[in-house]
Design an enzyme around this catalytic site. Structure first.
Site, PDB file in Angstrom:
ATOM      1  N   ASP A  96       7.248  -8.376   5.687  1.00 34.95           N
ATOM      2  CA  ASP A  96       7.677  -7.990   4.322  1.00 34.95           C
ATOM      3  C   ASP A  96       9.057  -7.839   4.511  1.00 34.95           C
ATOM      4  OD1 ASP A  96       7.973  -7.034   1.855  1.00 34.95           O
ATOM      5  OD2 ASP A  96       5.982  -5.946   1.815  1.00 34.95           O
ATOM      6  N   ASP A 196      10.444  -8.723  -0.989  1.00 31.66           N
ATOM      7  CA  ASP A 196      10.279  -7.634  -1.849  1.00 31.66           C
ATOM      8  C   ASP A 196      11.354  -7.984  -3.066  1.00 31.66           C
ATOM      9  OD1 ASP A 196       9.438  -4.829  -1.926  1.00 31.66           O
ATOM     10  OD2 ASP A 196      11.583  -4.461  -1.805  1.00 31.66           O
ATOM     11  N   GLU A 246       7.993 -11.448  -4.743  1.00 37.78           N
ATOM     12  CA  GLU A 246       7.610 -10.269  -5.490  1.00 37.78           C
ATOM     13  C   GLU A 246       8.628 -10.444  -6.754  1.00 37.78           C
ATOM     14  OE1 GLU A 246       6.775  -5.611  -5.966  1.00 37.78           O
ATOM     15  OE2 GLU A 246       8.359  -6.478  -4.845  1.00 37.78           O
ATOM     16  N   HIS A 320       0.020  -2.253  -2.617  1.00 43.08           N
ATOM     17  CA  HIS A 320       0.241  -0.832  -2.368  1.00 43.08           C
ATOM     18  C   HIS A 320       1.025   0.042  -3.406  1.00 43.08           C
ATOM     19  CE1 HIS A 320       4.009  -3.177  -1.749  1.00 43.08           C
ATOM     20  NE2 HIS A 320       4.439  -2.032  -1.517  1.00 43.08           N
ATOM     21  N   ASP A 321       1.145  -0.581  -4.477  1.00 44.79           N
ATOM     22  CA  ASP A 321       2.159  -0.075  -5.578  1.00 44.79           C
ATOM     23  C   ASP A 321       1.099   0.060  -6.690  1.00 44.79           C
ATOM     24  OD1 ASP A 321       4.446  -0.088  -4.248  1.00 44.79           O
ATOM     25  OD2 ASP A 321       4.890  -2.087  -5.010  1.00 44.79           O
TER      26      ASP A 321
END
Ligand code: GLC
Ligand code: CA
Length: 548
Positions: A96, A196, A246, A320-321
């Site tokens: 990431d 990200d 993302e 994870h969000d």
């Protein structure tokens, strides 16, 4: 370009996956221990959220050194071993890359703070008066996007936490630094990258107040984002690497450009529009029941828009969000198993590369925390205060967090019904969800009818039926609000996917579907309830039919 259309990607949040040394925090050796499980599941890549040196103000999305591993997660030797062991099992690792911002602890920022001009130019600093914010933009984690540094007489931009300073991509030196980080990891054998919030990297030439919103329209899919990405990919030689961006509040047009192979930008994009269908007036911190009609419309627009223009979606419900999908769109009390399986089919049979977030394959639920002391996430803690400030009662604020907090997905992976769900020998950094005695890997491996086995089957099917990876998608006309039905088709195969997104039964008129030409492939009830010209779909029923 590597063929990633028939691949399945599994996301690991290392902090909560498996703790190997009993300090209550997941680590790289914990992942090594569980590689056989991932092989059993059948996934092709593992995307791991950041484990680099970081003060952990945003759980590692505040990187202080992109080339070193935070000791809490292990060592470089551990990572080398993980790469090698994963490779032996046919699994590639994806890292990431948080390139929109660095931690303020990063050496570059520290040197900027010392007044070194070269490093001040690595970030977005604006001269100014402490009393006047450069713009009125709001940070994604609440509060202004600017922080004042008195001894420099300057403000710096942070779209996220004040300890996450935005990088200045206009500076070629910054771009060179980032390319060299990618090369470093590629040489180590890393096979993919997730970038990200990569569509926020290009900021406007002029910084002005936003009178209509929080400022995002000025920097989302910003003016030079496509140029920057093309340069990064070309110079870091990424053509054999799987890449996913993302994309925050993005558009279909931009995602076509990001992911169309002809553009040489990324392999695929995450967008989040389908996960805002329960935000009241678009506001994450206001509750509303999910709007199923918009959910289906968004899927249609994105699926067809990307298909017709050579784009490629990353398809997913969880990360994870996000809160756990079975608690959000399913019914984790009355139809836990049925709704988890239905949601799995819905995503995995769309056109795109599916992502599974750790524990999703077990039907892990929200954490149902009831006290603020149980939360760890910076965003949740900030918004709790903001909500109280806005006049919500403690109960209301906690109810909102229980539905929306990112910590819902960050509780420890449920491996067994043993101590701390088999995640750690000691008290985990965040509490285990109460239902681990019944929802865990061990028990689902035993159960032929488990959610885990169902995910395994879906992954296998993608390998067996090319139509899932490369077929076209077409949506059936909407007859019933809760019916989400589509057809996948290539030259040799055809699938018909029928999903009842609700906890109520519905009857489908099958007179136009020529059901006699199809055979049953997959579903979440034991049999099919069909009569002449009618098919009954029970609560959260999913049926996948294959043309004979
Ligand atoms: C992304 C990450 C999220 C992080 C944010 C800032 O949205 O997924 O966890 O807080 O970027 O880096
Ligand atoms: Ca540990």
């Amino acid at each position: 370009m590597t063929n990633f259309h028939n691949k399945v990607i599994y996301q690991i949040y290392p902090k909560s996956f498996m703790d190997s040394n009993g300090d209550g925090i997941g680590d790289l050796r914990g992942i090594i221990e569980k590689l056989d499980y991932l092989k059993y599941l059948g996934v092709d890549y593992i995307w791991m959220t950041p484990f680099f040196v970081s003060p952990q103000n945003d759980n590692g999305y505040d990187v202080a050194d992109y080339r070193s591993i935070d000791p809490v997660f292990g060592t470089m030797e551990d990572l080398d071993e993980l790469i090698e062991e994963a490779d032996k099992r046919g699994i590639g690792l994806m890292l990431d890359m948080v390139f929109n911002h660095t931690s303020t602890q990063h050496e570059w920022f520290q040197r900027a703070l010392k007044g070194e001009k070269e490093y001040i130019d690595y970030y977005i600093f604006k001269d100014g008066d402490p009393q006047y914010l450069p713009t009125n933009w709001e940070s994604k984690f609440g509060g202004p996007t600017w922080e004042y540094v008195p001894h420099l007489g300057k403000w710096y931009l942070h779209l996220f936490d004040s300890t996450q300073a935005d990088l200045n991509w206009e500076n070629p030196k910054v771009r060179e630094e980032l390319k060299s980080i990618l090369r470093f990891w590629k040489e180590k054998g890393i096979k993919g990258f997730r970038f990200d919030v990569i569509n926020l990297i290009s900021k406007p030439k002029v910084f002005e107040n936003d009178m209509e919103g929080d400022g995002r329209r000025f920097y989302t899919d910003g003016p030079l984002v496509h140029e920057f990405l093309k340069e990064l990919m070309e110079d870091a030689e990424m053509k054999d690497i799987v890449t996913v961006g993302e994309m925050s509040s993005t558009s279909i047009d931009n995602c076509i450009r990001y992911s169309n192979p002809a553009e040489k930008e990324l392999s695929m994009c995450f967008n989040f529009h389908h996960l805002k269908i329960d935000y009241k007036n678009g506001e994450k911190w206001e509750l509303m029941p999910p709007d199923i009609h918009s959910l289906k419309e968004l899927f249609k627009q994105w699926q067809l828009g990307m298909q017709d223009n050579g784009g490629w979606n990353a398809v997913f419900w969880c990360n994870h969000d996000q809160p756990r999908i079975v608690s959000r769109l399913g019914d984790d009390k009355n139809y836990w198993k049925e709704s988890a399986k239905l949601l799995a089919t819905t995503i995995h049979l769309l056109r795109g590369t599916p992502y599974i977030y750790q524990g999703e394959e077990l039907g892990m639920t929200n954490s149902y925390f009831s006290d603020i002391s149980q939360y760890r996430d910076v965003e949740s803690l900030n918004y709790y205060e903001i909500l109280l400030h806005k006049g919500k009662s403690k109960e209301e604020a906690l109810q909102i967090l229980a539905a929306r907090s990112r910590d819902n997905s960050r509780t420890p992976m449920q491996w067994s019904d043993g101590k701390h769900a088999g995640f750690s020998e000691s008290q985990p950094w965040i509490g285990v969800t109460g239902n681990y005695k019944s929802i865990n890997v061990e028990s689902e491996i035993e159960d032929e009818d488990s959610i885990l086995k169902y995910y395994k089957k879906l992954i296998q099917l993608r390998k067996e039926k090319s139509v899932i990876a490369d077929g076209r998608i077409e949506f059936l006309p909407e007859e019933e609000i809760n019916l989400f039905a589509y057809r996948r088709q290539n030259e040799t195969e055809e699938l018909l996917v029928l999903n009842n997104l609700s906890g109520e039964s519905l009857t489908l008129d099958t007179s136009k579907l020529e059901l006699s030409h199809y055979k049953y492939l997959l579903g979440n009830y034991e049999d099919i309830k069909s009569q002449e010209k009618q098919l009954l779909l029970r609560p959260f029923e999913t049926i996948v039919l294959e043309r004979k």
